[in-house]
Design an enzyme around this catalytic site. Structure first.
Site, PDB file in Angstrom:
ATOM      1  NE  ARG A   1      -3.779   0.508   2.227  1.00 17.18           N
ATOM      2  CZ  ARG A   1      -4.457   1.029   3.242  1.00 17.18           C
ATOM      3  NH1 ARG A   1      -4.489   0.416   4.420  1.00 17.18           N
ATOM      4  NH2 ARG A   1      -5.120   2.170   3.092  1.00 17.18           N
TER       5      ARG A   1
ATOM      6  CB  CYS B   1      -1.796   4.248   9.252  1.00 15.61           C
ATOM      7  SG  CYS B   1      -3.173   4.834  10.265  1.00 15.61           S
TER       8      CYS B   1
END
Length: 286
Positions: A183, A242
């Site tokens: 990611r 995040c």
């Protein structure tokens, strides 16, 4: 009695079992794909005396056009909820989720942000508790409500404007991204609308803090890991991010447990950063 030091952010199932009745226990199970699953699981089985906090309803505020997926809750609202659940500001608190602490760490961080001085995360969560065949109960636990005093620690928060103000010097923030490597590199993006990472950030997947057993790595391994990431300087200021400011809290706990100074949290994280298409995006490795 729990103490608040850089280390000592975790507690074992055995320690919690011995402390039941003397600590407040908070169940924070949550499934991003099925938001109602955490509460349902709590009602089916939870640690005796545990109360429940929901990630979307309690540990985050309303999503706006400019915010990430999990903005901070209003302090008075979450304080009122804690009081409603019988959690006092001077209670030692243990938070847990289904296993690795990815969700419970958000509650751990929120409590610290509110100035709570004695809060730990259960190592291994409910999965380890059940593995050890420790007692559990069903249904909703409702203790007597109380007041909850708080003092917000604004110094723990980093905003998108703070990141933008750094310009091309974001690397100086030591901005660490807790998402998994694929990611971060922009190879996949299962949740947000844009893939990639904030230019100048570095990748430290939150899962790196966990052992194959499902428990946290021992302190000496966490210490060695953070020395690698900080160039041996555990006093180096760190900022955690995040996708939406949840697993970044796990990374913050890991840093404290590993002996670092307390990091700041970029609450908006990637899901807020990409709200404005004019903001730069990087892919691949740093």
């Amino acid at each position: 009695m729990m103490t608040d030091t850089r280390k000592g952010q975790l507690t074992s199932c055995e320690e919690l079992h011995d402390s039941l009745g003397r600590v407040a226990v908070v169940d924070c199970r949550f499934d991003l794909g099925e938001p109602s699953a955490g509460r349902s699981g709590y009602l089916e089985a939870h640690i005796p005396g545990a109360v429940f906090l929901d990630l979307d309803e309690d540990l985050a505020g309303p999503v706006t056009a400019g915010s990430g997926r999990h903005p901070l809750p209003q302090p008075r609202k979450i304080a009122a909820k804690l009081g409603q659940l019988g959690v006092r500001h001077d209670n030692p608190v243990v938070v847990y989720d289904a296993g690795n602490g990815a969700m419970a760490a958000r509650a751990w961080w929120i409590l610290r942000w509110l100035g709570h001085k004695q809060v730990r995360l259960l190592d291994g969560g409910l999965e380890q508790w059940m593995r050890l065949q420790l007692p559990f109960e069903r249904g909703k636990h409702q203790p007597e409500s109380c007041g909850y005093e708080f003092h917000v620690r604004d110094e723990l928060v980093l905003t998108t404007q703070d990141v933008l103000a750094c310009g091309e010097s974001v690397a100086e923030l030591n901005l660490l991204d807790a998402r998994d490597a694929a990611r971060y590199r922009g190879e996949i993006e299962p949740i947000d609308s844009v893939a990639g990472h904030v230019p100048g950030s570095r990748n430290v997947p939150f899962s790196d803090s966990m052992a194959k057993s499902g428990l946290w790595k021992p302190d000496y391994e966490l210490n060695a890991m953070w020395r690698r990431h900080t160039g041996e300087s555990l006093e180096e200021p760190l900022v955690m991010m995040c996708g939406s400011g949840v697993t970044a809290c796990h990374l913050a706990l890991s840093a404290l447990q590993g002996g670092c100074r307390e990091p700041r949290l970029y609450v908006g994280s990637w899901s807020e950063w990409i709200r404005d298409p004019q903001r730069p995006i990087a892919v691949g490795e740093v």
